[in-house]
Structure formats: C-alpha cells, structure tokens
Motif scaffolding. Structure first.
Motif, PDB file in Angstrom:
ATOM      1  N   PRO B 139       0.811  -1.216   0.000  1.00  0.00           N
ATOM      2  CA  PRO B 139       0.000   0.000   0.000  1.00  0.00           C
ATOM      3  C   PRO B 139       0.851   1.276   0.000  1.00  0.00           C
ATOM      4  O   PRO B 139       1.943   1.294   0.567  1.00  0.00           O
ATOM      5  CB  PRO B 139      -0.802  -0.111   1.302  1.00  0.00           C
ATOM      6  CG  PRO B 139      -0.774  -1.549   1.665  1.00  0.00           C
ATOM      7  CD  PRO B 139       0.534  -2.074   1.167  1.00  0.00           C
ATOM      8  N   ALA B 141       0.297   3.936   1.620  1.00  0.00           N
ATOM      9  CA  ALA B 141       0.478   4.435   2.989  1.00  0.00           C
ATOM     10  C   ALA B 141       1.668   3.756   3.664  1.00  0.00           C
ATOM     11  O   ALA B 141       2.399   4.375   4.442  1.00  0.00           O
ATOM     12  CB  ALA B 141      -0.793   4.194   3.812  1.00  0.00           C
ATOM     13  N   THR B 142       1.872   2.489   3.348  1.00  0.00           N
ATOM     14  CA  THR B 142       3.007   1.762   3.929  1.00  0.00           C
ATOM     15  C   THR B 142       4.321   2.322   3.390  1.00  0.00           C
ATOM     16  O   THR B 142       5.293   2.463   4.132  1.00  0.00           O
ATOM     17  CB  THR B 142       2.881   0.260   3.597  1.00  0.00           C
ATOM     18  OG1 THR B 142       1.643  -0.210   4.135  1.00  0.00           O
ATOM     19  CG2 THR B 142       4.021  -0.540   4.195  1.00  0.00           C
ATOM     20  N   SER B 145       4.964   5.669   5.035  1.00  0.00           N
ATOM     21  CA  SER B 145       5.370   5.494   6.414  1.00  0.00           C
ATOM     22  C   SER B 145       6.815   4.980   6.509  1.00  0.00           C
ATOM     23  O   SER B 145       7.633   5.503   7.274  1.00  0.00           O
ATOM     24  CB  SER B 145       4.413   4.518   7.087  1.00  0.00           C
ATOM     25  OG  SER B 145       4.552   4.571   8.458  1.00  0.00           O
TER      26      SER B 145
END
Lengths: 189, 168
Positions: B139, B141-142, B145
């Motif tokens: 993802p 978002a991963t 991050s």
C-alpha cells in the motif's frame, strides 16, 4: 489523509476474527489495509507486521465505549490471555454469551456492529495520528530526493562501481550478450 | 535495444543498479553479478521492454535472490542485514571523504528494517512513493510510512541536519 478503504478494513477484520491472532503471527500477510492503518495510526513501521496489526486491534478494542461490546470483541478475537488459539466457533460462542444470544444470532446482529465500530475506531486512530504528528514528523516527506540525499546516493553508487569498473562491465555484458544470442545478436561497438 | 543505445543506457544505469541490489541486502559481488545479468537479459530480450529502468531493477533483484538461494544451499551466504559489508574500495584516495560518507550511509542503512531498505533503494533511484508502492506491491500508505521513518533515522544517524541542507 492517508487513503484507507473502510470496507477493506472491515473485510479484513472479519477475516481476522475468523482466523484469530495466530493468523497474524505468521507475518500479517493478507491484511494490507489493516497493516497500512497500523503504520499510519502508530506512526511507525518498526516491528513485525503481525504485531503491529495486533497492537492496532487491541487499541481499537480498548477504545470501544460500550463495555459489553469490548468484552465481546476480546472474546471474539481471542484477545484474552490463553484464548488466542481457541477455535473460531468457540470464540464466537464466548462473544455471543456476553449478549446472552446464540452464536448464530451474534453473527447476524452483534458481530457486524462490532466490526463496524472497530473500523470506526481504527480510522479515528489514523485521523488523530495524522492531525497530531510528532514534532519531527511535521516535516512531511517530499516525494523526491533532497540535495543531501542525492549526493549520498551518488556517493554510494560511485563507491560500489568506479568508472573503470563500469567500462569493463559494459564490455563483458556486450560480449556475453553477443555469445548468448549467437550471430543474430546485437553487435558490440 | 540497439548496442549503441544500450551502451548509453548502461553507463547511466549500471552503478545505480548495483547500488539498488546492494541496498536491498545483498553483497556487492552478488549485486554486481545480478546487475550484469539483468543488463544482458535486457539486451537479449525479444520482448518490448517498455520500462527498462524498472525492468532491470526487478530482474536484477530476482537474479540476486536466485543466486543467494543457490549460495544458501551451499551454506556460504545468508541474506541478512549483516551481509551489507562494505566492498573493497573502488574509488581513488582523493575521493576518500565521499567514500567515508557513503560507507557511513551504508552502515546506517543496514540498520534499517528490510522493508525500509527496499523502499529507500527505489527512492534513491528516483522513484516516487506511488511508483514504489506499485513496484513492491504494497500500500501507498506503507511506503509513505516506511520512507518517512527511514529518512528520519538516516537523518539522525548521519547528522543530515548538520549539513545545512534540507533533507526532508
């Protein structure tokens, strides 16, 4: 706001309720939305994926306002000590018992509500984290390398391969490619 | 790809390709061999490779993995962060400062979790977080991050803030 699909989170929570925590301890594969939410909510990617998802789940459960729903969640997901390896049906029965209903009725009525509430808590945790970042994280990373990083990346590359080594490698690659494809292959300059 | 065109591509991409494989946790020797094999496969490919930069990286990584598996079977090498040992110096002594910084950076990168190293390897090659998410199949978002935490750690470990240059 990090893009996390609520319906995917809910689907994965449903799967997680069924497989229980042991499903996470194999590495957390198959729960990409929960993993993304865990990273976003906790602001960290350190530690095993499964452990991060479990932490997110426990935080979401502890954030449930209704104590009865909280107990049902603990039973349903096997979060209580010694319950993580209980069978899916046994965990559901224990959760249903908190509402004094049958496992089947719990599955149809309370369980969807529980998953919905947990999804809401997880998304709320992500939102809160993003609205109140650490001081160091207020600098949102840009999507491209800064000048210091560019120099560093170039330094690593040139330390691994000198210009002379690159020249030698090119000759070797051209020769090996030519021999591999035979006379029909490309010609080396 | 024609040989002349390939030579230009090779010169611009080869060192970065070795770096990419190396940063993803392989020894320099494996990285060099895998990079050359990927380049040979690109040159001899009969298919139309539409994104050669990404193609050679993915191919080289797979070649490195296969090589490692062969070596593991012979109990010679294991793919751990510790295998990111610094190679025999390949730069002239007058570039010692640059080499020292690169060596320190590698020492720091090897302390990162595997996924953060993977993300940084693509990021150093100029790929955006969105593209990295596609390449690694994780993802967005991963990626964001992992990227944020890796850069933050490297900044603190390497003292990037002391350089007076904006890093993040």
């Amino acid at each position: 706001m990090t893009s996390i699909d609520p319906s995917r989170v809910m689907e994965e929570l449903q799967t997680l309720r069924r497989v229980g925590l042991p499903g996470l301890r194999l590495g957390g594969h198959g729960f990409p939305a929960l993993l993304a939410a865990a990273h976003a909510a906790q602001g960290s990617t350190d530690g095993p994926d499964g452990a991060q998802i479990e932490k997110l789940l426990r935080t979401a459960v502890s954030g449930l306002g209704d104590p009865q729903l909280q107990r049902a969640a603990n039973h349903g997901f096997g979060l209580d000590p010694g319950q993580s390896h209980a069978r899916s049906m046994d965990r559901r029965k224990a959760a249903a018992a908190t509402y004094r209903v049958s496992a089947e009725r719990f599955r149809k009525v309370q369980e969807p509500l529980l998953l919905q509430e947990l999804t809401g808590r997880i998304l709320e945790a992500v939102r809160l984290r993003e609205e109140t970042p650490d001081v160091d994280e207020e600098e949102t990373p840009s999507d491209c390398l800064g000048p210091w990083e560019t120099r560093l990346a170039q330094g690593i590359a040139s330390s691994l391969v000198s210009d002379g080594q690159a020249e030698e490698a090119l000759k070797s690659v051209l020769a090996r490619a030519t021999s591999r494809v035979g006379s029909s292959g490309p010609e080396a300059d | 790809m024609e040989a002349a065109e390939f030579a230009v591509f090779f010169k611009s991409e080869y060192p970065a390709l070795v770096r990419h494989v190396f940063l993803r946790g392989f020894t320099r020797d494996i990285a060099v061999d895998a990079a050359q094999e990927a380049m040979i496969r690109l040159l001899t490919s009969r298919d139309d490779v539409r994104q050669p930069r990404a193609w050679i990286r993915t191919t080289a990584y797979r070649v490195a993995l296969a090589t490692l598996h062969d070596e593991q079977r012979r109990d010679q090498v294991y793919r751990k962060a510790a295998t990111l040992s610094w190679p025999v110096p390949a730069v002239p002594s007058d570039k010692a400062e640059q080499r020292d910084e690169a060596e320190r950076a590698t020492e720091c990168i090897k302390q990162l979790p595997e996924r953060q190293r993977d993300v940084m390897a693509w990021f150093y090659d100029g790929y955006s977080p969105k593209e990295i998410a596609q390449m690694l199949g994780i993802p967005r978002a991963t990626v964001d991050s992992n990227l944020r935490h890796a850069r933050k750690k490297l900044k603190s470990l390497l003292g990037g803030a002391d350089t007076g240059e904006e890093m993040l």
